[in-house]
Design an enzyme around this catalytic site. Structure first.
Site, short mmCIF file in Angstrom:
data_model
loop_
_atom_site.label_atom_id
_atom_site.label_comp_id
_atom_site.label_asym_id
_atom_site.label_seq_id
_atom_site.Cartn_x
_atom_site.Cartn_y
_atom_site.Cartn_z
N ARG A 35 0.82 -1.22 0.00
CA ARG A 35 0.00 0.00 0.00
C ARG A 35 0.85 1.27 0.00
O ARG A 35 0.47 2.27 -0.61
CB ARG A 35 -0.92 0.00 1.22
CG ARG A 35 -2.08 -0.98 1.05
CD ARG A 35 -2.94 -1.00 2.28
NE ARG A 35 -4.23 -1.62 1.98
CZ ARG A 35 -5.18 -1.80 2.88
NH1 ARG A 35 -4.99 -1.44 4.13
NH2 ARG A 35 -6.32 -2.36 2.52
N LYS A 197 -15.32 -17.94 3.76
CA LYS A 197 -16.78 -17.85 3.85
C LYS A 197 -17.48 -17.47 2.56
O LYS A 197 -17.09 -16.52 1.89
CB LYS A 197 -17.12 -16.76 4.88
CG LYS A 197 -16.78 -17.11 6.29
CD LYS A 197 -17.56 -16.17 7.15
CE LYS A 197 -17.05 -16.04 8.55
NZ LYS A 197 -17.28 -14.65 9.00
N GLY A 376 -11.87 -5.23 1.31
CA GLY A 376 -13.31 -4.94 1.34
C GLY A 376 -13.72 -3.91 0.30
O GLY A 376 -14.79 -4.02 -0.32
C1 3PG Z 1 -8.54 -2.24 5.33
O1 3PG Z 1 -7.40 -2.68 5.52
O2 3PG Z 1 -9.53 -2.98 5.20
C2 3PG Z 1 -8.70 -0.77 5.18
O3 3PG Z 1 -7.53 -0.10 5.52
C3 3PG Z 1 -9.88 -0.27 5.98
O4 3PG Z 1 -9.71 -0.60 7.33
P1 3PG Z 1 -10.97 -1.06 8.18
O5 3PG Z 1 -11.46 -2.35 7.60
O6 3PG Z 1 -10.48 -1.18 9.59
O7 3PG Z 1 -12.01 0.03 8.03
#
Ligand code: 3PG
Ligand code: MG
Length: 394
Positions: A35, A197, A376
């Protein structure tokens, strides 16, 4: 949406939301810098223009304000090395120190702010907190694709306080590559879904059934499918409330002419550990007391063949418990096949999270077309959701 290349940062202070939520070991060293590496071109373009760079990010999920473990100060030394300059640090993201250091920042210099999530206001999307942050810069750049699915103060709410809102290179590349796969995929198009999952992947699988030629399913979630088909899965992972859904997905794939391929065999173990006893088993006949921890050799070869003949590949989720070396073979075989398809001229997009870690740990990061920085966020974008961090750039 203003892109980075359309904007001249000369004489401006750019407040950049980055996603520096990276894994650190117990000595606070960065163990996967994907990242951070990804944002280097964005930061350098701004410095080259003659702008000053103020970086803001979250790290982890701190619950009670400032916590040593989640301090972004741990990244300063690492950033100094990358940028060959002395990166400044403000031990708060708002307040006196941040304000003074931001005000004194000169062209080409970099200031890193302390973890935004040390304030509850960040995750609440608090407007007053967002306004305070906004005072630090002249222009807002959002390059935090990995956090774009969160409607937080720094990722979305802050946009309203800037006339100029600029889409960073990471954000742009992520959106372009996801679009390329969703809208302009060369065929055959193969999606590989893995991980523990089904519930995390239902929406994306349903959407992909309208787009792909092949859907390969591995990882823990495959066992719910076998159970739904009447197999014995021993103590493999099972989402008992998703059995009907698994049957429906199988039926839908058939209806839409998608070739849904489940692994024929597994490497099974008599316990959840790298040292457990293991053997190869047919996936519908896993004995009691045994669990599938990886796809088997036949399945690996079948998957590899389909992948190597594909022109577009989307991969999200490992094929087994690849953190255990004895159960990593299936994931490695799939990664090798993705590399081969890419070398044959195909386009491969690796979803973030575990599959990105697997590809990077194997040293294949540079041999696939794109490794997403979003876990996500990528899933939600591909499900067709509007990401708050993207919307805020409009
Ligand atoms: C992640 O790694 O999923 C992102 O940086 C967002 O973090 P979070 O899921 O804690 O909101
Ligand atoms: Mg997350």
């Amino acid at each position: 949406m203003i892109t980075l290349d359309q904007y001249n940062f000369a004489g401006k202070k750019a407040l950049i939301r980055v996603d520096f939520n990276v894994p650190l070991n117990s000595a606070y060293e960065v163990t996967d810098d994907t990242r951070i590496q990804a944002t280097i071109p964005t930061i350098n373009k701004i410095r080259k223009d003659g702008g000053a760079v103020i970086l803001m990010s979250h790290l982890g999920r701190p619950k009670d304000g400032p916590t040593e473990k989640y301090s972004l100060k741990h990244l300063v030394k690492y950033l100094n090395d990358i940028f060959q300059t002395s990166v400044q640090f403000a031990d708060d993201c708002i307040g006196e120190e941040a304000t003074q250091k931001a005000a004194a920042l000169k062209s080409g210099e970099i200031l890193l702010l302390e973890n935004l999530r040390f304030y509850k206001e960040e995750e609440k999307g608090d407007v007053a907190f967002a306004e305070k942050l906004s005072k630090l810069g002249d222009v807002w750049v959002n390059d935090a694709f990995g956090t774009a699915h969160r409607a937080h103060a720094s990722t979305a709410v802050i946009g309203q306080f800037f006339k100029d809102r600029v889409c960073g290179y990471v954000m742009q590349a992520e959106l372009d590559n996801a679009q390329k796969v969703l809208e302009n995929a060369a065929r055959p198009f193969t999606a590989i879904m893995g991980g523990a999952k089904i519930s995390d992947k239902i929406l994306i699988i349903e959407r992909l059934l309208d787009k792909v030629d092949n859907l390969l399913i591995g990882g823990g979630m495959a066992y719910t499918f076998f159970k739904a088909m009447g197999g014995s899965i021993g103590s493999s992972l099972l989402e008992a409330d998703k059995l009907d859904l698994a049957s429906e997905l199988i039926a839908k794939a058939k209806e839409k002419g998608v070739s849904l391929i489940l692994p024929t065999d597994s490497i099974i173990a008599d316990g959840f550990s790298n040292d457990a006893n293991s053997q190869i088993a047919d996936n519908k006949q896993i004995p009691d007391g045994w669990m599938g921890l990886d796809i088997g050799p036949d399945a690996s070869e079948e998957f590899a063949k389909v992948i190597e003949n594909s022109k577009t590949i989307l991969w999200n989720g490992p094929m087994g418990v690849f953190e255990f070396s004895n159960f990593a073979k299936g994931t490695i075989r799939v990664a090798e096949a993705v590399v081969k398809a890419t070398e044959n001229g195909g386009f491969s997009l690796i979803g973030g999270g575990d599959s990105a870690a697997a590809v990077n740990n194997l040293g294949f990061g540079d041999r696939v077309s794109y490794v997403s920085t979003g876990g996500g966020a990528l899933l939600e974008y591909m499900e067709g959701k509007v990401l708050p961090g993207v919307k805020a750039l409009d």
